[in-house]
Design a protein around this motif. Sequence first.
Motif, PDB file in Angstrom:
ATOM      1  N   ALA A  10      35.823  35.817  34.590  1.00  7.71           N
ATOM      2  CA  ALA A  10      36.438  36.802  33.591  1.00  7.71           C
ATOM      3  C   ALA A  10      36.646  36.250  32.164  1.00  7.71           C
ATOM      4  N   TRP A  11      36.959  35.026  32.093  1.00 11.54           N
ATOM      5  CA  TRP A  11      37.257  34.274  30.768  1.00 11.54           C
ATOM      6  C   TRP A  11      36.052  34.145  30.013  1.00 11.54           C
ATOM      7  N   GLU A  12      34.939  33.510  30.583  1.00 11.97           N
ATOM      8  CA  GLU A  12      33.774  32.837  29.844  1.00 11.97           C
ATOM      9  C   GLU A  12      32.758  33.839  29.597  1.00 11.97           C
ATOM     10  N   ARG A  13      32.956  35.276  29.796  1.00  9.61           N
ATOM     11  CA  ARG A  13      31.861  36.177  29.539  1.00  9.61           C
ATOM     12  C   ARG A  13      32.058  36.506  28.149  1.00  9.61           C
ATOM     13  N   TRP A  14      31.007  36.412  27.294  1.00  6.68           N
ATOM     14  CA  TRP A  14      31.199  36.511  25.762  1.00  6.68           C
ATOM     15  C   TRP A  14      31.427  37.976  25.293  1.00  6.68           C
ATOM     16  N   TYR A  15      31.094  38.995  26.239  1.00 10.99           N
ATOM     17  CA  TYR A  15      31.463  40.271  25.856  1.00 10.99           C
ATOM     18  C   TYR A  15      32.844  40.841  26.317  1.00 10.99           C
ATOM     19  N   LYS A  16      33.297  40.020  27.110  1.00 12.97           N
ATOM     20  CA  LYS A  16      34.701  40.464  27.599  1.00 12.97           C
ATOM     21  C   LYS A  16      35.827  40.139  26.702  1.00 12.97           C
ATOM     22  N   PHE A  17      36.981  40.917  27.025  1.00  9.60           N
ATOM     23  CA  PHE A  17      38.326  40.718  26.450  1.00  9.60           C
ATOM     24  C   PHE A  17      38.864  39.357  27.394  1.00  9.60           C
ATOM     25  N   GLN A  18      39.791  38.671  26.727  1.00  7.39           N
ATOM     26  CA  GLN A  18      40.328  37.527  27.501  1.00  7.39           C
ATOM     27  C   GLN A  18      41.307  38.062  28.461  1.00  7.39           C
ATOM     28  N   PRO A  19      41.421  37.579  29.859  1.00  6.96           N
ATOM     29  CA  PRO A  19      42.188  37.782  30.662  1.00  6.96           C
ATOM     30  C   PRO A  19      43.651  37.169  30.430  1.00  6.96           C
ATOM     31  N   LEU A  20      44.300  37.573  29.557  1.00  2.81           N
ATOM     32  CA  LEU A  20      45.749  36.927  29.042  1.00  2.81           C
ATOM     33  C   LEU A  20      46.552  36.771  30.376  1.00  2.81           C
ATOM     34  N   ASP A  64      33.943  28.699  19.863  1.00  2.00           N
ATOM     35  CA  ASP A  64      34.825  27.438  20.377  1.00  2.00           C
ATOM     36  C   ASP A  64      35.892  28.075  21.406  1.00  2.00           C
ATOM     37  N   MET A  65      36.077  29.137  21.346  1.00  2.00           N
ATOM     38  CA  MET A  65      37.207  29.715  22.381  1.00  2.00           C
ATOM     39  C   MET A  65      36.487  29.489  23.798  1.00  2.00           C
ATOM     40  N   ARG A  66      35.358  30.118  23.719  1.00  2.00           N
ATOM     41  CA  ARG A  66      34.591  30.001  25.036  1.00  2.00           C
ATOM     42  C   ARG A  66      34.323  28.321  25.736  1.00  2.00           C
ATOM     43  N   ILE A  67      34.033  27.668  24.583  1.00  2.00           N
ATOM     44  CA  ILE A  67      34.100  26.103  25.105  1.00  2.00           C
ATOM     45  C   ILE A  67      35.451  25.631  25.698  1.00  2.00           C
ATOM     46  N   ASP A  68      36.455  25.864  24.721  1.00  5.34           N
ATOM     47  CA  ASP A  68      37.694  25.544  25.163  1.00  5.34           C
ATOM     48  C   ASP A  68      38.224  26.087  26.691  1.00  5.34           C
ATOM     49  N   ALA A  69      37.926  27.563  27.009  1.00 11.65           N
ATOM     50  CA  ALA A  69      37.924  28.071  28.205  1.00 11.65           C
ATOM     51  C   ALA A  69      37.394  27.187  29.413  1.00 11.65           C
ATOM     52  N   HIS A  70      35.921  26.859  29.170  1.00  7.86           N
ATOM     53  CA  HIS A  70      35.216  26.147  30.080  1.00  7.86           C
ATOM     54  C   HIS A  70      35.982  24.544  30.265  1.00  7.86           C
ATOM     55  N   ARG A  71      36.189  24.005  29.317  1.00  5.84           N
ATOM     56  CA  ARG A  71      36.664  22.622  29.240  1.00  5.84           C
ATOM     57  C   ARG A  71      37.980  22.584  29.959  1.00  5.84           C
ATOM     58  N   LEU A  72      38.824  23.646  29.781  1.00  8.46           N
ATOM     59  CA  LEU A  72      40.325  23.660  30.595  1.00  8.46           C
ATOM     60  C   LEU A  72      40.080  23.872  31.777  1.00  8.46           C
ATOM     61  N   ILE A  73      39.189  24.826  32.342  1.00  9.73           N
ATOM     62  CA  ILE A  73      39.131  25.314  33.626  1.00  9.73           C
ATOM     63  C   ILE A  73      38.286  24.074  34.449  1.00  9.73           C
ATOM     64  N   TRP A  74      37.417  23.449  33.967  1.00  2.28           N
ATOM     65  CA  TRP A  74      36.327  22.761  34.901  1.00  2.28           C
ATOM     66  C   TRP A  74      36.557  21.228  34.180  1.00  2.28           C
ATOM     67  N   PHE A  75      36.528  21.086  33.041  1.00  5.47           N
ATOM     68  CA  PHE A  75      36.258  19.520  32.651  1.00  5.47           C
ATOM     69  C   PHE A  75      37.519  18.768  32.537  1.00  5.47           C
ATOM     70  N   ASN A  76      38.502  19.302  31.800  1.00  5.78           N
ATOM     71  CA  ASN A  76      39.988  18.455  31.657  1.00  5.78           C
ATOM     72  C   ASN A  76      40.642  18.805  32.768  1.00  5.78           C
ATOM     73  N   ARG A  77      41.902  17.634  32.820  1.00  8.32           N
ATOM     74  CA  ARG A  77      42.842  17.954  33.807  1.00  8.32           C
ATOM     75  C   ARG A  77      43.493  19.173  33.668  1.00  8.32           C
TER      76      ARG A  77
END
Length: 844
Positions: free
Chosen positions: A262-272, A681-694
């Motif tokens: 839901a979050w990393e799709r570029w054409y979607k709103f953020q699932p806050l 940057d928002m999509r990169i941050d979303a990806h690294r928070l979910i999959w890359f970082n602790r």
Amino acid sequence: MARGDPEHGIQRYDVPLREYRMLAATTEVDYPYFPFRISIDFVLVHNAAESQSKGKYREFFEKAVQKEGLIIRHQQSGQTHFTLISTPFHRLSREAESTQMCFPLKDCEVKPGMPSCCVPLSKIFVTDDTVRFINAPFQRKHGSLFVNYHDEKSFFTPAQRGCLTYQILTKIDISKDLKNERLGDSQDSEQEPSSSITSDEQLRRKGLTWLLMRDVYEEAFVLHAPSKEEPYFKEMQNGSLKTYNEFISEIEHDPRKSLSNAWERWYKFQPLNKIRDYFGEQIAYYFAWQGTFITLLWPAVIFGFIVFIYGFIDSISSSPLDWNHCKVVNFLGKTENVPCGMRNGVTLFFSMLTQWFMSSFDTKMNAFFAVFMSIWGSVFVQIWKRNNSVLSYQWNSDDFHAIEPDRPEFRGSKMKEDPITGEDIWISPAIFRYLKMIGSFFFVSFSMLLVIISLMLVTLLKIWMVYNFQCNKEYTFNCWLSAAFLPSVLNTLSAMGLGAVYSNLVARFNAWENHRTESEHNNSLIVKIFAFQMVNTYTSLFYVAFVRPESHGLQPNGLFGLGEEFKDTCLDDTCSSLLALQLLTHTLIKPVPKFLKDVVIPYFVKLFRLRMYTSRTEAKRVEAEEDDQANVLVREWLKPSAGDFVLWEMNEKIIMFGTTMMFASLFPLSPLLALIIGFVDMRIDAHRLIWFNRKPIPLITNGIGIWLPILTFLQYCAVFTNAFIVAFTSGFCSTFFADGEYCTVQNRLIIVIVFQNLVFGLKYLLSSVIPSVPASIKVALRKKRYVTAHIMEKGDVPHKTRIKKRTRMVKLAWITSNHKARRGKRKNDTPTPPKMMMKRLLQD
């Protein structure tokens, strides 16, 4: 099975081999005295081969954790020791009640607000369909009134579990145990007393943060939810399908995959709401602010693009391409006629295209765009306040009362009675704190002076290159590269290098100030970092806008009085183009080191840690790597930490916000670049928070904190900056006054005053028209207070709040029975009217 630990003398529950393998696909473990699996809410890490003194610290702390009702288990992999902490449901409930955490009430569903227009189109972009309810402060005696209260696994969200567990751990105090241990050692034996205990007697609380400061525990983190999308399971799927299905069967839910889709799709709103449920309010508010910023950039992007196209067309019409007469522009901006034989057609076209592009930024529309951007900043802040009030109501973050403990680094020098608790506490006199703050002020000021010196050195290098390439005669491509592009790059790199050094030093100075609480410490650090980054980022832009114009007369005898040949000036018609080039270079180069810092460097650090972790004998290395990958604890521990994610990301976005507002009047494409960079940057941050970082430790906040006053400060700075740019840097004055002789300093100041009064008047008008709290939220807050008061008084949800749902059910039943009677299936029955059916239902 439980067994005594010979080193610490406490009960340990070591994970069996079956559960060790099971930990590959889940973050839950089986406890001997629980009939169901319980989640691992917190993980502490330390090296097993450590001194006995740190072992005693851990012993005292873990005993205190068990007294608080939390459950501890241990697991060791090599020399790395993991302490697994789980918080039972009843302990989470008690902590949630003491902090007045709010939860949704049954039968109190709230219909989500729909947009006023384009409803079918807006549904395409919606990603968050979370059902909303009226929330009330949690009370255990009225637990049955709340949604999912009897489902212990789903009542608390992952973020709530992590936040409450972290708060319990930070409130634990083992200072008395350490003091008794020190006294016992000095009386019972002639053992050497531990100096590390006696030297820290002035610290009020010794809990988790103190243990982390003393390296008793190396790291503390919360676990990500297990997901089928992890690289480990993807590799397993390519191998043994049977083993893969066995491991995947342990994953009941996959919230990370759902959030990622839901979050990393570029054409979607953020699932806050989903972001808040998984990461907590602090990170959710940051992404909500960034989403508001990106959304409101669209009007500025459209208007700025129109201004740029108008300027580009006007530039072409005023300077058409002439193949018979060639002109060159020297470093000072003067035009000279040269024979066309000096350059071929391609060079001529490149020169004219560059001239058209650079001349398209300073047009008649700049003043209107400056007014628009100044007002846009005020509208943005006001709309964010509205969004913040809506989110605060939905998330009930204003009602959360966390007990903030003293920082473990805080040192008091005298005792004083606490006016609230009556206990004696250590305090630091205000005079000492003020003196330290003055010392930090001089350090920050000196750092800003270094930024200005760095800018001057780059400028002197640029002047040397200009005369070396003889750019005062012809402005060739080499001159453009050495006199315009390269200095912009050097200024940007210098700013980033000084910023990296300053960030490390300012953290030490801020800790030296000895703030009592973490919020005071963070606010002081934010102000210092922002003040430096503001000067570090904007100095070169202010230099080009106000120091370089020759008409301002700030360099009568060159820079530093070195002579005419060391003049760094530009004509009024070209200074705006040079400012646009400087801003363009700064905007494009700055994201590169950020990407290296956030993604590339942590990736290699992760590889290095994995290599160091598996640096055992060659015979055991393959087996060790397989076991480590199979253990979710090791996999999560090896991930790089996100650090102060919100602080640094918010600082970068606020600087970009200020740049867009203050200097977009001479570079109308700045909002477009900010939109693209922010979106990526928002999509990169979303990806690294979910999959890359602790997974960061979830924290509850009620907004963006001290960043809101900083936004207001930047608004006023933008108004003054745009006014002076329009009056002194751009060509608006010469356009407004047909005769250039009227562009005196007095007339330019009149333009500044008129601009400021006009913009401030419109800003205050819009601020009064756009309320900070929507009317619907005011009504919802009144209803919430009414429901909460009713629950506190009578222990039940108000009747009128639930009656709507029952009325709908009764009407539906009456319609169904009436329909059946008409079809003849119930000929002898008479349909019961809705009112009669409602009375019977209420009597029941």
